[in-house]
Scaffold this motif. Structure first.
Motif, mmCIF file in Angstrom:
data_model
loop_
_atom_site.group_PDB
_atom_site.id
_atom_site.type_symbol
_atom_site.label_atom_id
_atom_site.label_comp_id
_atom_site.label_asym_id
_atom_site.label_seq_id
_atom_site.Cartn_x
_atom_site.Cartn_y
_atom_site.Cartn_z
ATOM 1 N N LEU A 35 6.495 18.155 -35.912
ATOM 2 C CA LEU A 35 7.914 18.506 -35.970
ATOM 3 C C LEU A 35 8.761 17.467 -35.242
ATOM 4 O O LEU A 35 9.786 17.010 -35.771
ATOM 5 C CB LEU A 35 8.130 19.894 -35.357
ATOM 6 N N GLU A 36 8.335 17.083 -34.049
ATOM 7 C CA GLU A 36 9.124 16.145 -33.252
ATOM 8 C C GLU A 36 9.203 14.775 -33.916
ATOM 9 O O GLU A 36 10.284 14.183 -34.009
ATOM 10 C CB GLU A 36 8.523 15.985 -31.842
ATOM 11 N N LEU A 37 8.070 14.248 -34.364
ATOM 12 C CA LEU A 37 8.022 12.882 -34.870
ATOM 13 C C LEU A 37 8.525 12.745 -36.304
ATOM 14 O O LEU A 37 9.190 11.764 -36.644
ATOM 15 C CB LEU A 37 6.597 12.338 -34.780
ATOM 16 N N ASN A 38 8.215 13.718 -37.151
ATOM 17 C CA ASN A 38 8.524 13.580 -38.570
ATOM 18 C C ASN A 38 9.867 14.157 -38.985
ATOM 19 O O ASN A 38 10.389 13.806 -40.051
ATOM 20 C CB ASN A 38 7.432 14.230 -39.422
ATOM 21 N N TYR A 39 10.416 15.041 -38.159
ATOM 22 C CA TYR A 39 11.651 15.720 -38.559
ATOM 23 C C TYR A 39 12.759 15.628 -37.508
ATOM 24 O O TYR A 39 13.843 15.113 -37.788
ATOM 25 C CB TYR A 39 11.354 17.186 -38.909
ATOM 26 N N VAL A 40 12.498 16.111 -36.305
ATOM 27 C CA VAL A 40 13.564 16.145 -35.305
ATOM 28 C C VAL A 40 14.043 14.745 -34.951
ATOM 29 O O VAL A 40 15.250 14.469 -34.939
ATOM 30 C CB VAL A 40 13.109 16.901 -34.035
ATOM 31 N N VAL A 100 16.469 20.873 -38.991
ATOM 32 C CA VAL A 100 16.305 20.493 -37.593
ATOM 33 C C VAL A 100 17.218 21.310 -36.692
ATOM 34 O O VAL A 100 16.812 21.726 -35.597
ATOM 35 C CB VAL A 100 16.556 18.986 -37.414
ATOM 36 N N ALA A 101 18.437 21.567 -37.139
ATOM 37 C CA ALA A 101 19.347 22.383 -36.336
ATOM 38 C C ALA A 101 18.755 23.761 -36.072
ATOM 39 O O ALA A 101 18.863 24.305 -34.969
ATOM 40 C CB ALA A 101 20.702 22.505 -37.034
ATOM 41 N N ILE A 102 18.096 24.310 -37.072
ATOM 42 C CA ILE A 102 17.438 25.607 -36.891
ATOM 43 C C ILE A 102 16.262 25.479 -35.941
ATOM 44 O O ILE A 102 16.090 26.293 -35.027
ATOM 45 C CB ILE A 102 16.991 26.169 -38.251
ATOM 46 N N SER A 103 15.437 24.454 -36.129
ATOM 47 C CA SER A 103 14.255 24.300 -35.272
ATOM 48 C C SER A 103 14.643 24.154 -33.805
ATOM 49 O O SER A 103 13.954 24.654 -32.913
ATOM 50 C CB SER A 103 13.423 23.091 -35.717
ATOM 51 N N GLU A 104 15.765 23.474 -33.545
ATOM 52 C CA GLU A 104 16.165 23.210 -32.175
ATOM 53 C C GLU A 104 16.910 24.380 -31.542
ATOM 54 O O GLU A 104 17.077 24.418 -30.318
ATOM 55 C CB GLU A 104 17.036 21.956 -32.110
ATOM 56 N N THR A 105 17.353 25.329 -32.342
ATOM 57 C CA THR A 105 18.034 26.498 -31.779
ATOM 58 C C THR A 105 17.144 27.733 -31.752
ATOM 59 O O THR A 105 17.529 28.756 -31.200
ATOM 60 C CB THR A 105 19.324 26.810 -32.554
ATOM 61 N N LEU A 106 15.956 27.619 -32.339
ATOM 62 C CA LEU A 106 14.982 28.704 -32.257
ATOM 63 C C LEU A 106 14.064 28.434 -31.062
ATOM 64 O O LEU A 106 13.026 27.792 -31.194
ATOM 65 C CB LEU A 106 14.142 28.788 -33.530
ATOM 66 N N ILE A 107 14.459 28.887 -29.892
ATOM 67 C CA ILE A 107 13.574 28.765 -28.733
ATOM 68 C C ILE A 107 12.478 29.812 -28.899
ATOM 69 O O ILE A 107 12.695 31.004 -28.689
ATOM 70 C CB ILE A 107 14.332 28.987 -27.415
ATOM 71 N N SER A 108 11.313 29.372 -29.310
ATOM 72 C CA SER A 108 10.268 30.306 -29.705
ATOM 73 C C SER A 108 9.750 31.117 -28.528
ATOM 74 O O SER A 108 9.895 30.746 -27.364
ATOM 75 C CB SER A 108 9.099 29.540 -30.345
ATOM 76 N N ARG A 109 9.151 32.240 -28.859
ATOM 77 C CA ARG A 109 8.570 33.079 -27.806
ATOM 78 C C ARG A 109 7.410 32.369 -27.125
ATOM 79 O O ARG A 109 7.056 32.707 -26.004
ATOM 80 C CB ARG A 109 8.125 34.424 -28.377
ATOM 81 N N TYR A 110 6.822 31.377 -27.795
ATOM 82 C CA TYR A 110 5.785 30.590 -27.123
ATOM 83 C C TYR A 110 6.387 29.845 -25.934
ATOM 84 O O TYR A 110 5.849 29.867 -24.826
ATOM 85 C CB TYR A 110 5.154 29.589 -28.088
#
Length: 318
Positions: free
Chosen positions: A84-89, A175-185
């Motif tokens: 996720l970090e390298l290929n998208y964010v 990416v905006a969604i991935s960065e605003t979804l602070i996962s429960r992990y």
């Protein structure tokens, strides 16, 4: 990667205030202030409370299988993070830093995008370091990982919408969604005392940085949304619940491969997954986990579009 502007979009100044969340970045970001965590894993590799499959009787009753399932969950989570970090964010964030976006990015936003970029590269670095140790410690087969569900869903969305929407625009929302979804992990795993300290420390380092990334993308999201045409708002809006589900829904194909690897036959593996993931319960879990992002959507006015609101309702997210 270049975030191309659709022919229907014109860059414009949007009167949204922007306040940088990176004022103390030099002192508190992982890449500027902390070393790579060192140590040996001796405790649990992952929190059993964060993996529904681990509580299934067929798994929980066998300590060896239970531990392998938790170890594979950690391996999957770490590889997902790196990808996720390298290929998208980072490609999207680099484009923002360069001023290539469907909205005007001011100097502070561009500078902060570079800080996000540095953070995410650091996350990939320490995640890969831990990945190597996890594989060696538990004798895991990386071939079990395959491609994460998140990536496959995005590729399908891009293919289905390639004639209607810019792929770069879809990736920006992704990416905006991935960065605003602070996962429960990220929220819970660092505090689970049952989990090995090294794992908790690495995840905590990641979580600390992601709080600032969350704020950054929350600040630019309404600017991004307001830059779209009415047509694009409706078409992008209908894709958003799919992207949320891609991030927060279970990757059952991955877990099926793990179950087969640890000795279950095809029928039993499928049965275990069916008993573990009840569709209505999965939808409720995703909705709860996505609550802050759903609020961000509501605040931006996304649900003011009837067709978009209906799609979210169909997913049982509103």
């Amino acid at each position: 990667m270049q975030l191309e502007t659709s022919p229907r979009i014109k860059k414009k100044n949007i009167p949204h205030a922007y306040q940088s969340p990176f004022e103390n970045w030099d002192d508190i970001s992982w890449i500027r202030s902390r070393p790579i965590r060192q140590g040996e894993i001796s405790g649990l590799p992952f929190s059993p409370d964060l993996m529904p499959l681990a509580s299934h009787p067929a798994i929980a009753s066998d300590s060896e299988r239970w531990l392998q399932v938790l170890a594979y969950k950690l391996l999957g989570y770490l590889k997902f993070t790196t990808l996720l970090e390298l290929n998208y964010v980072n490609p999207v964030t680099a484009a923002l830093a360069a001023g290539r976006a469907p909205f005007k990015v001011n100097a502070q936003q561009r500078s902060d995008a570079l800080r996000v970029y540095c953070d995410e590269a650091g996350h990939a670095l320490f995640t890969e370091e831990l990945t190597t140790q996890v594989q060696k410690k538990f004798g895991l087969h990386q071939s079990m990982l395959g491609r994460p569900r998140m990536e496959l869903v995005l590729e399908k969305i891009l293919e289905e919408n390639k004639t209607e929407l810019s792929p770069h625009l879809i990736k920006l929302f992704f990416v905006a969604i991935s960065e605003t979804l602070i996962s429960r992990y990220l929220n819970s795993l660092p505090h689970d005392q049952k989990v090995d300290p090294l794992v908790r420390q690495v995840v905590a380092d990641h979580a600390d940085d992601e709080v600032r990334h969350n704020i950054y993308y929350r600040n630019i999201f309404p600017i991004l949304w307001d830059s779209l045409t009415c047509y694009e708002k409706e078409e992008i809006g209908k894709l958003l619940p799919k992207l949320v589900t891609a991030f927060l829904g279970p990757d059952k194909d991955f877990e099926y491969r793990v179950l087969r690897q640890i000795g279950f036959n095809q029928a039993d593996a499928k049965g275990i997954l069916e008993e573990t993931y009840i569709p209505s319960e999965v939808a409720k879990s995703v909705k709860n986990a996505a609550a802050p992002t759903l609020k961000m959507f509501r605040d931006a006015g996304i649900f003011n579009i009837a067709a978009v609101e209906q799609v979210f309702a169909d997913y049982e997210y509103i």
